[in-house]
Design a protein around this motif. Structure first.
Motif, short mmCIF file in Angstrom:
data_model
loop_
_atom_site.label_atom_id
_atom_site.label_comp_id
_atom_site.label_asym_id
_atom_site.label_seq_id
_atom_site.Cartn_x
_atom_site.Cartn_y
_atom_site.Cartn_z
N LYS A 245 -4.40 13.48 4.98
CA LYS A 245 -5.47 13.81 5.92
C LYS A 245 -6.16 15.10 5.51
CE LYS A 245 -6.77 16.23 9.78
NZ LYS A 245 -6.53 17.60 10.24
N ASP A 246 -7.46 15.03 5.36
CA ASP A 246 -8.32 16.17 5.15
C ASP A 246 -9.74 15.66 5.38
OD1 ASP A 246 -9.76 18.39 4.41
OD2 ASP A 246 -9.24 18.30 2.29
N PRO A 247 -10.49 16.22 6.34
CA PRO A 247 -11.85 15.72 6.58
C PRO A 247 -12.72 15.69 5.33
CG PRO A 247 -11.18 17.17 8.36
CD PRO A 247 -10.11 17.25 7.32
N ARG A 248 -12.42 16.51 4.34
CA ARG A 248 -13.19 16.52 3.10
C ARG A 248 -13.01 15.22 2.32
NH1 ARG A 248 -10.72 21.00 4.39
NH2 ARG A 248 -11.83 22.97 4.53
N MET A 249 -11.96 14.46 2.67
CA MET A 249 -11.75 13.17 2.02
C MET A 249 -12.89 12.19 2.31
SD MET A 249 -9.18 12.67 0.03
CE MET A 249 -7.93 13.81 -0.56
N CYS A 250 -13.62 12.42 3.41
CA CYS A 250 -14.79 11.58 3.67
C CYS A 250 -15.77 11.65 2.51
CB CYS A 250 -15.49 12.04 4.96
SG CYS A 250 -14.51 11.87 6.46
N ALA B 186 0.86 -1.18 0.00
CA ALA B 186 0.00 0.00 0.00
C ALA B 186 0.90 1.23 0.00
CB ALA B 186 -0.91 0.01 1.22
N PRO B 187 0.59 2.23 -0.84
CA PRO B 187 1.49 3.41 -0.91
C PRO B 187 1.46 4.27 0.33
CG PRO B 187 -0.48 3.78 -2.21
CD PRO B 187 -0.54 2.35 -1.77
N GLY B 188 0.40 4.16 1.13
CA GLY B 188 0.29 4.98 2.32
C GLY B 188 -1.04 4.76 3.00
N ALA B 189 -1.47 5.76 3.76
CA ALA B 189 -2.72 5.66 4.50
C ALA B 189 -3.47 6.99 4.43
CB ALA B 189 -2.47 5.29 5.96
N VAL B 190 -4.78 6.89 4.35
CA VAL B 190 -5.65 8.07 4.35
C VAL B 190 -6.40 8.10 5.68
CG1 VAL B 190 -7.54 9.28 3.22
CG2 VAL B 190 -5.94 7.91 1.86
N VAL B 191 -6.32 9.23 6.37
CA VAL B 191 -7.06 9.41 7.62
C VAL B 191 -8.44 9.96 7.29
CG1 VAL B 191 -7.17 10.66 9.80
CG2 VAL B 191 -4.99 9.75 8.99
N LEU B 192 -9.48 9.25 7.72
CA LEU B 192 -10.86 9.68 7.47
C LEU B 192 -11.55 9.96 8.80
CD1 LEU B 192 -12.13 7.26 4.67
CD2 LEU B 192 -11.19 9.57 4.42
N GLY B 193 -12.23 11.08 8.86
CA GLY B 193 -12.97 11.45 10.07
C GLY B 193 -13.59 12.82 9.89
N MET B 194 -14.69 13.05 10.56
CA MET B 194 -15.39 14.33 10.51
C MET B 194 -14.51 15.44 11.09
SD MET B 194 -17.98 16.32 10.09
CE MET B 194 -18.92 17.68 10.77
N HIS B 195 -14.77 16.66 10.65
CA HIS B 195 -14.08 17.82 11.23
C HIS B 195 -14.24 17.82 12.74
CE1 HIS B 195 -13.53 19.99 7.35
NE2 HIS B 195 -14.65 19.36 7.01
N ARG B 196 -13.18 18.25 13.43
CA ARG B 196 -13.16 18.36 14.89
C ARG B 196 -13.31 17.01 15.58
NH1 ARG B 196 -10.38 22.07 15.40
NH2 ARG B 196 -11.03 22.41 17.56
N SER B 197 -12.82 15.96 14.92
CA SER B 197 -12.95 14.60 15.49
C SER B 197 -11.62 14.02 15.93
CB SER B 197 -13.60 13.67 14.47
OG SER B 197 -14.95 14.03 14.25
N GLY B 198 -10.60 14.87 16.07
CA GLY B 198 -9.30 14.38 16.49
C GLY B 198 -8.44 13.85 15.36
N THR B 199 -8.78 14.20 14.12
CA THR B 199 -7.98 13.71 12.99
C THR B 199 -6.59 14.34 12.98
OG1 THR B 199 -8.98 15.41 11.57
CG2 THR B 199 -10.00 13.23 11.55
N ALA C 85 -17.69 8.38 4.87
CA ALA C 85 -16.37 7.81 5.15
C ALA C 85 -16.43 6.29 5.21
CB ALA C 85 -15.84 8.37 6.46
N VAL C 86 -17.44 5.77 5.87
CA VAL C 86 -17.58 4.31 5.99
C VAL C 86 -17.88 3.69 4.62
CG1 VAL C 86 -19.01 2.46 6.94
CG2 VAL C 86 -18.27 4.35 8.41
N GLN C 87 -18.78 4.28 3.87
CA GLN C 87 -19.17 3.72 2.58
C GLN C 87 -18.04 3.82 1.55
OE1 GLN C 87 -22.78 5.91 1.72
NE2 GLN C 87 -24.07 4.46 2.87
N HIS C 88 -17.34 4.94 1.53
CA HIS C 88 -16.28 5.12 0.53
C HIS C 88 -15.02 4.30 0.84
CE1 HIS C 88 -18.06 9.25 -0.78
NE2 HIS C 88 -18.66 8.24 -1.37
N SER C 89 -14.84 3.92 2.08
CA SER C 89 -13.65 3.13 2.44
C SER C 89 -13.92 1.64 2.44
CB SER C 89 -13.12 3.56 3.82
OG SER C 89 -14.09 3.34 4.83
N ALA C 90 -15.15 1.24 2.14
CA ALA C 90 -15.46 -0.18 2.05
C ALA C 90 -14.65 -0.80 0.91
CB ALA C 90 -16.96 -0.38 1.81
#
Length: 377
Positions: free
Chosen positions: A199-204, A91-104, A259-264
């Motif tokens: 990392k960017d919450p918009r990635m959700c 895997a080339p890396g990792a994407v952090v997914l989470g809502m704004h202000r969620s500790g991302t 985030a859950v649906q797109h990362s399935a």
């Protein structure tokens, strides 16, 4: 008529051709005198035979060694590559997914400073702000194109994000219209930067659009936080302090849903703001090990000192929830009331919906394919 006497026979030692025969006794062999030409021919044939004989001996000795016998048990054993040989990450890396202000930001900062994942040069990152003193760890060339695209399509990051059409964005090549996005993609597709973290919450919302242009399939680190804490944090920001809490609670549901649906289908590591703040070192080690199993092992070993110095429990915002009897118990999960004397029925109803999703995220039920996500419109 007188007869003519016949000529005398030649002497016994001589025959026709002038060859001389030496007659020996019966116990001795006859010796024939040969011409020099015959002797030369005989020597040449002998020499040729010797050369051929020597060649066959040398060729069979040097060019055809005896075959080596390999036991069948050795041939049947699997090939084992020594662990010391480096293996490129799958895997080339990792994407952090989470809502704004969620500790991302705290999560991504731990991945960068503690585990060694790359985010690129510091001048490519957003500046720190009072509400995020340790930094956002977000690339400008990711945030700006994403924010602009959402403004054009659905009114912004806090708009009707569920209505964003990733298929249309991919088909129309909308992301590549932004030069900054091309810069970000150059970083994400640079093997020298792997393993990276994005990392960017918009990635959700935009994950499929971005990943369409990224080589390889990255892992995902999904994190979530109590919806009331998120809504309270957003409502206190100067720009949005007049916004109804109902909007933030509904947006929390939408972001987590996308985030859950797109990362399935991607290798997903699940954590939470609560788990990370309760045990920064233990949770950080677990996340690093899980990313290694996903094919993106951390380049650095996390130390307890680094984890505890970066993740400060004081960063946790106060829960806007009062005491008293819980509003309801949902699947064994208590949904507490909150201090909202002026909250209207719609706000309280959206709060309950969000808390039910929060309980299902904790139990992992929300990650099931047929999970019934509540309406927010």
């Amino acid at each position: 008529m007188s007869s003519v006497p016949s000529p005398p026979l030649p002497p016994a030692p001589f025959l026709a051709g002038g060859r001389k025969i030496i007659s020996l006794s019966k116990r001795k062999r006859n010796v024939t005198r040969c011409s020099p030409r015959s002797i030369l021919m005989y020597l040449s044939a002998t020499l040729l035979f010797a050369v051929v004989w020597m060649y066959r001996i040398l060729y069979s000795t040097w060019s055809a060694p005896a075959p080596v016998s390999i036991p069948a048990s050795v041939l049947s054993e699997p090939l084992v590559v020594p662990a010391s040989i480096p293996r490129p990450p799958s895997a080339p890396g990792a994407v952090v997914l989470g809502m704004h202000r969620s500790g991302t930001s705290v999560l991504c900062g731990l991945l960068v400073t503690g585990l060694g994942y790359s985010v690129g040069r510091p001048n490519k990152l957003l500046d720190t702000k009072p509400e995020n003193p340790l930094g956002y760890f977000e690339r400008k060339d990711v945030v700006w194109p994403s924010d602009t695209m959402l403004k054009k399509e659905v009114g912004g990051w806090n708009g009707d994000v569920v209505a964003f059409d990733n298929d249309a964005a991919i088909g129309g090549g909308k992301l590549l219209e932004y030069g900054m996005a091309r810069s970000a993609l150059a970083f994400l597709n640079d093997a020298a930067e792997q393993p990276w973290v994005l990392k960017d919450p918009r990635m959700c919302v935009l994950l499929p659009t971005w990943l369409h242009h990224v080589k390889g399939r990255p892992a995902v680190v999904f994190t979530f936080r109590d919806p009331l804490e998120v809504a309270a944090s957003l409502s206190k920001r100067t720009l949005y302090k007049r916004t109804d809490m109902t909007k933030w609670l509904g947006l929390w549901i939408d972001y987590n849903r996308l985030a859950v649906q797109h990362s399935a289908g991607l290798c997903r590591v699940i954590t939470s703001a609560e788990a990370l703040l309760a045990d920064p070192f233990g949770e950080g080690v677990r996340i690093g090990a899980a990313l290694g199993a996903c094919g993106a092992p951390p380049p650095r070993t996390l130390t307890q000192a680094t984890a505890e110095s970066f993740v400060d429990a004081s960063l946790r915002h106060k829960k806007e929830r009062g005491g008293g009897t819980p509003l309801e118990t949902y699947r064994g999960c208590a949904i507490g009331d909150y201090d909202g004397s002026d909250a209207h029925a719609g706000e309280r109803d959206m709060y309950v919906r969000a808390m039910r999703v929060y309980c299902d995220l904790q139990s992992r039920r929300a990650f099931e394919t047929e999970y019934p996500w509540p309406a927010t419109g």
